[in-house]
Design a protein around this motif. Structure first.
Motif, PDB file in Angstrom:
ATOM      1  N   MET A  91      17.072   4.663 -11.987  1.00  0.00           N
ATOM      2  CA  MET A  91      17.961   4.307 -10.876  1.00  0.00           C
ATOM      3  C   MET A  91      17.368   4.769  -9.539  1.00  0.00           C
ATOM      4  O   MET A  91      17.413   4.044  -8.536  1.00  0.00           O
ATOM      5  N   ALA A  92      16.829   5.988  -9.524  1.00  0.00           N
ATOM      6  CA  ALA A  92      16.213   6.496  -8.290  1.00  0.00           C
ATOM      7  C   ALA A  92      14.989   5.664  -7.921  1.00  0.00           C
ATOM      8  O   ALA A  92      14.752   5.376  -6.748  1.00  0.00           O
ATOM      9  N   TRP A  93      14.213   5.275  -8.931  1.00  0.00           N
ATOM     10  CA  TRP A  93      13.020   4.455  -8.698  1.00  0.00           C
ATOM     11  C   TRP A  93      13.391   3.111  -8.083  1.00  0.00           C
ATOM     12  O   TRP A  93      12.759   2.666  -7.104  1.00  0.00           O
ATOM     13  N   MET A  94      14.404   2.462  -8.620  1.00  0.00           N
ATOM     14  CA  MET A  94      14.833   1.165  -8.091  1.00  0.00           C
ATOM     15  C   MET A  94      15.296   1.281  -6.641  1.00  0.00           C
ATOM     16  O   MET A  94      15.087   0.375  -5.835  1.00  0.00           O
ATOM     17  N   LYS A  95      15.905   2.409  -6.311  1.00  0.00           N
ATOM     18  CA  LYS A  95      16.415   2.622  -4.955  1.00  0.00           C
ATOM     19  C   LYS A  95      15.291   2.918  -3.957  1.00  0.00           C
ATOM     20  O   LYS A  95      15.336   2.457  -2.807  1.00  0.00           O
ATOM     21  N   GLU A  96      14.276   3.666  -4.389  1.00  0.00           N
ATOM     22  CA  GLU A  96      13.269   4.169  -3.447  1.00  0.00           C
ATOM     23  C   GLU A  96      11.951   3.402  -3.458  1.00  0.00           C
ATOM     24  O   GLU A  96      11.167   3.540  -2.515  1.00  0.00           O
ATOM     25  N   LYS A  97      11.679   2.604  -4.484  1.00  0.00           N
ATOM     26  CA  LYS A  97      10.357   2.007  -4.642  1.00  0.00           C
ATOM     27  C   LYS A  97       9.881   1.254  -3.408  1.00  0.00           C
ATOM     28  O   LYS A  97       8.776   1.487  -2.905  1.00  0.00           O
ATOM     29  N   ASP A  98      10.690   0.321  -2.900  1.00  0.00           N
ATOM     30  CA  ASP A  98      10.252  -0.522  -1.787  1.00  0.00           C
ATOM     31  C   ASP A  98       9.932   0.306  -0.548  1.00  0.00           C
ATOM     32  O   ASP A  98       8.952   0.030   0.162  1.00  0.00           O
ATOM     33  N   LYS A  99      10.744   1.331  -0.286  1.00  0.00           N
ATOM     34  CA  LYS A  99      10.503   2.175   0.886  1.00  0.00           C
ATOM     35  C   LYS A  99       9.252   3.022   0.697  1.00  0.00           C
ATOM     36  O   LYS A  99       8.491   3.250   1.652  1.00  0.00           O
ATOM     37  N   LEU A 100       9.018   3.487  -0.527  1.00  0.00           N
ATOM     38  CA  LEU A 100       7.812   4.246  -0.819  1.00  0.00           C
ATOM     39  C   LEU A 100       6.567   3.377  -0.613  1.00  0.00           C
ATOM     40  O   LEU A 100       5.580   3.812  -0.010  1.00  0.00           O
ATOM     41  N   VAL A 101       6.613   2.161  -1.129  1.00  0.00           N
ATOM     42  CA  VAL A 101       5.483   1.238  -0.999  1.00  0.00           C
ATOM     43  C   VAL A 101       5.232   0.902   0.466  1.00  0.00           C
ATOM     44  O   VAL A 101       4.075   0.862   0.924  1.00  0.00           O
ATOM     45  N   GLU A 102       6.293   0.676   1.236  1.00  0.00           N
ATOM     46  CA  GLU A 102       6.144   0.335   2.654  1.00  0.00           C
ATOM     47  C   GLU A 102       5.445   1.455   3.427  1.00  0.00           C
ATOM     48  O   GLU A 102       4.487   1.214   4.174  1.00  0.00           O
ATOM     49  N   SER A 103       5.922   2.688   3.251  1.00  0.00           N
ATOM     50  CA  SER A 103       5.316   3.823   3.966  1.00  0.00           C
ATOM     51  C   SER A 103       3.872   4.044   3.533  1.00  0.00           C
ATOM     52  O   SER A 103       2.986   4.279   4.354  1.00  0.00           O
ATOM     53  N   THR A 104       3.647   3.971   2.224  1.00  0.00           N
ATOM     54  CA  THR A 104       2.307   4.218   1.692  1.00  0.00           C
ATOM     55  C   THR A 104       1.331   3.148   2.128  1.00  0.00           C
ATOM     56  O   THR A 104       0.174   3.435   2.457  1.00  0.00           O
ATOM     57  N   ASN A 105       1.768   1.907   2.154  1.00  0.00           N
ATOM     58  CA  ASN A 105       0.911   0.796   2.577  1.00  0.00           C
ATOM     59  C   ASN A 105       0.461   0.986   4.021  1.00  0.00           C
ATOM     60  O   ASN A 105      -0.711   0.749   4.361  1.00  0.00           O
ATOM     61  N   GLU A 106       1.357   1.425   4.880  1.00  0.00           N
ATOM     62  CA  GLU A 106       1.003   1.663   6.280  1.00  0.00           C
ATOM     63  C   GLU A 106       0.023   2.825   6.407  1.00  0.00           C
ATOM     64  O   GLU A 106      -0.879   2.798   7.251  1.00  0.00           O
ATOM     65  N   MET A 107       0.180   3.843   5.572  1.00  0.00           N
ATOM     66  CA  MET A 107      -0.729   4.985   5.618  1.00  0.00           C
ATOM     67  C   MET A 107      -2.119   4.603   5.122  1.00  0.00           C
ATOM     68  O   MET A 107      -3.131   5.071   5.654  1.00  0.00           O
ATOM     69  N   ALA A 108      -2.172   3.769   4.099  1.00  0.00           N
ATOM     70  CA  ALA A 108      -3.466   3.361   3.541  1.00  0.00           C
ATOM     71  C   ALA A 108      -4.243   2.471   4.507  1.00  0.00           C
ATOM     72  O   ALA A 108      -5.467   2.351   4.398  1.00  0.00           O
ATOM     73  N   ALA A 109      -3.536   1.881   5.473  1.00  0.00           N
ATOM     74  CA  ALA A 109      -4.164   0.931   6.392  1.00  0.00           C
ATOM     75  C   ALA A 109      -4.639   1.570   7.699  1.00  0.00           C
ATOM     76  O   ALA A 109      -5.158   0.876   8.572  1.00  0.00           O
ATOM     77  N   THR A 110      -4.472   2.877   7.843  1.00  0.00           N
ATOM     78  CA  THR A 110      -4.861   3.525   9.105  1.00  0.00           C
ATOM     79  C   THR A 110      -5.575   4.844   8.848  1.00  0.00           C
ATOM     80  O   THR A 110      -5.399   5.455   7.797  1.00  0.00           O
ATOM     81  N   LYS A 111      -6.379   5.250   9.830  1.00  0.00           N
ATOM     82  CA  LYS A 111      -7.015   6.567   9.801  1.00  0.00           C
ATOM     83  C   LYS A 111      -6.633   7.356  11.053  1.00  0.00           C
ATOM     84  O   LYS A 111      -7.293   8.329  11.408  1.00  0.00           O
ATOM     85  N   ASP A 112      -5.548   6.918  11.682  1.00  0.00           N
ATOM     86  CA  ASP A 112      -5.023   7.632  12.847  1.00  0.00           C
ATOM     87  C   ASP A 112      -4.116   8.756  12.356  1.00  0.00           C
ATOM     88  O   ASP A 112      -3.095   8.492  11.700  1.00  0.00           O
ATOM     89  N   ILE A 113      -4.454   9.977  12.664  1.00  0.00           N
ATOM     90  CA  ILE A 113      -3.746  11.129  12.093  1.00  0.00           C
ATOM     91  C   ILE A 113      -2.277  11.157  12.493  1.00  0.00           C
ATOM     92  O   ILE A 113      -1.410  11.533  11.690  1.00  0.00           O
ATOM     93  N   GLU A 114      -1.960  10.758  13.727  1.00  0.00           N
ATOM     94  CA  GLU A 114      -0.563  10.773  14.164  1.00  0.00           C
ATOM     95  C   GLU A 114       0.258   9.722  13.430  1.00  0.00           C
ATOM     96  O   GLU A 114       1.407   9.970  13.038  1.00  0.00           O
ATOM     97  N   SER A 115      -0.308   8.542  13.232  1.00  0.00           N
ATOM     98  CA  SER A 115       0.392   7.493  12.472  1.00  0.00           C
ATOM     99  C   SER A 115       0.594   7.912  11.026  1.00  0.00           C
ATOM    100  O   SER A 115       1.658   7.677  10.435  1.00  0.00           O
ATOM    101  N   LEU A 116      -0.419   8.546  10.455  1.00  0.00           N
ATOM    102  CA  LEU A 116      -0.315   9.022   9.074  1.00  0.00           C
ATOM    103  C   LEU A 116       0.808  10.040   8.942  1.00  0.00           C
ATOM    104  O   LEU A 116       1.620   9.971   8.010  1.00  0.00           O
ATOM    105  N   ARG A 117       0.878  10.972   9.872  1.00  0.00           N
ATOM    106  CA  ARG A 117       1.917  12.007   9.801  1.00  0.00           C
ATOM    107  C   ARG A 117       3.306  11.429  10.049  1.00  0.00           C
ATOM    108  O   ARG A 117       4.289  11.860   9.438  1.00  0.00           O
TER     109      ARG A 117
END
Length: 294
Positions: free
Chosen positions: A202-228
């Motif tokens: 149940m927790a996975w179904m609730k959080e998965k999309d938001k986790l993927v969204e944040s992680t995808n943005e982090m994987a696409a940048t090397k700007d430390i402020e954006s990552l944080r």
């Protein structure tokens, strides 16, 4: 033996000299690598190269490369850590299983160490909280079993990769954080929902999309402020997932009141000692543990 024409050799020499000249206080060393094709070289270059800090030059028809780096800004161990996070075993670090599995099929080489003993993502042990030096593999082996997040937990690779991102941000290493985010993204996409218990499902179904969204943005940048900035959202959603999952060892939910422009931000850690991912060495111990997840 492959013969290189004189003109090409001169061009290679000029190119090497030019790239080396851009890195001040440079140190040059040879490293052995498992390279199968041009794609492998590209992946390694992206992992190692940091403008004016580190670069890599390839030998002709060999499994060795020349590493050039600024001794004032990084060291051999830190560069080899980034290489391991990209999926390539080396003399100091054994790549996380998730990172190796994420390599294209043509880049997967024969691994020499036993399958059960790789360096877990994010588990490289610091000799000093203010240093970028990592513990060599030989000294690390005794710690792996006690540091694994959830050996029998289907979400174990997700949690391991998250802690790898956190550790990279503590070190203020944007390249390593971005690489670890890429590993986390693949771990999220590989989760078998059918293997999760009801509360975790149940927790996975609730959080998965938001986790993927944040992680995808982090994987696409090397700007430390954006990552944080994205790590703040990632940590909030990861907290809910970790709370619902059965952990084999405690995790610490920690809080820094100075982060997020004074509004505060949380993160998760396997260590009770505060090591702030939002400020790194600038305010390493800023924060406190607000909850222990068991």
């Amino acid at each position: 033996m492959k013969i290189i024409p004189l003109t090409m050799a001169l061009m290679l020499g000029i190119s090497y000299a030019a790239s080396t000249a851009q890195i001040k206080n440079s140190k040059t060393e040879s490293i052995a690598l498992n390279v199968n094709c041009d794609l492998c070289e590209k992946i390694i270059e992206e992992a190692v190269s940091v403008r004016n800090v580190a670069s890599i030059e390839w030998g002709q028809g060999s499994q060795t490369a020349t590493l050039v780096y600024n001794e004032d800004k990084t060291n051999r161990e830190e560069v080899l850590k980034r290489l391991a996070l990209a999926g390539f075993d080396n003399e100091l670090f054994y790549a996380p299983n998730e990172a190796y599995a994420a390599l294209p099929p043509c880049c997967r080489y024969q691994r020499n160490r036993p399958e059960q003993t790789p360096l877990a993502a994010g588990m490289a042990m610091k000799e000093d909280a203010h240093s970028n030096m990592e513990m060599p593999m030989e000294e690390h082996q005794d710690h792996v079993a006690s540091q694994e997040v959830a050996v029998n937990n289907p979400l174990g690779p997700v949690f391991d990769a998250y802690f790898s991102v956190k550790d990279a941000l503590v070190d203020s290493d944007a390249s390593a954080a971005s690489l670890s985010a890429g590993i986390l993204l693949k771990a999220l996409q590989a989760v078998d929902m059918g293997s999760l218990e009801m509360d975790t499902h149940m927790a996975w179904m609730k959080e998965k999309d938001k986790l993927v969204e944040s992680t995808n943005e982090m994987a696409a940048t090397k700007d430390i402020e954006s990552l944080r900035s994205n790590f703040m959202d990632l940590s909030e959603n990861m907290y809910s997932l970790m709370k619902a999952s059965k952990m084999e060892m405690p995790a610490y939910y920690q809080f820094c009141p100075m982060a997020n422009k004074g509004q505060g931000a949380n993160w998760l850690s396997l260590e009770s000692e505060i090591k702030n991912p939002y400020y790194g060495s600038q305010m390493l111990s800023c924060g406190k543990t607000v909850e222990t997840i068991k």
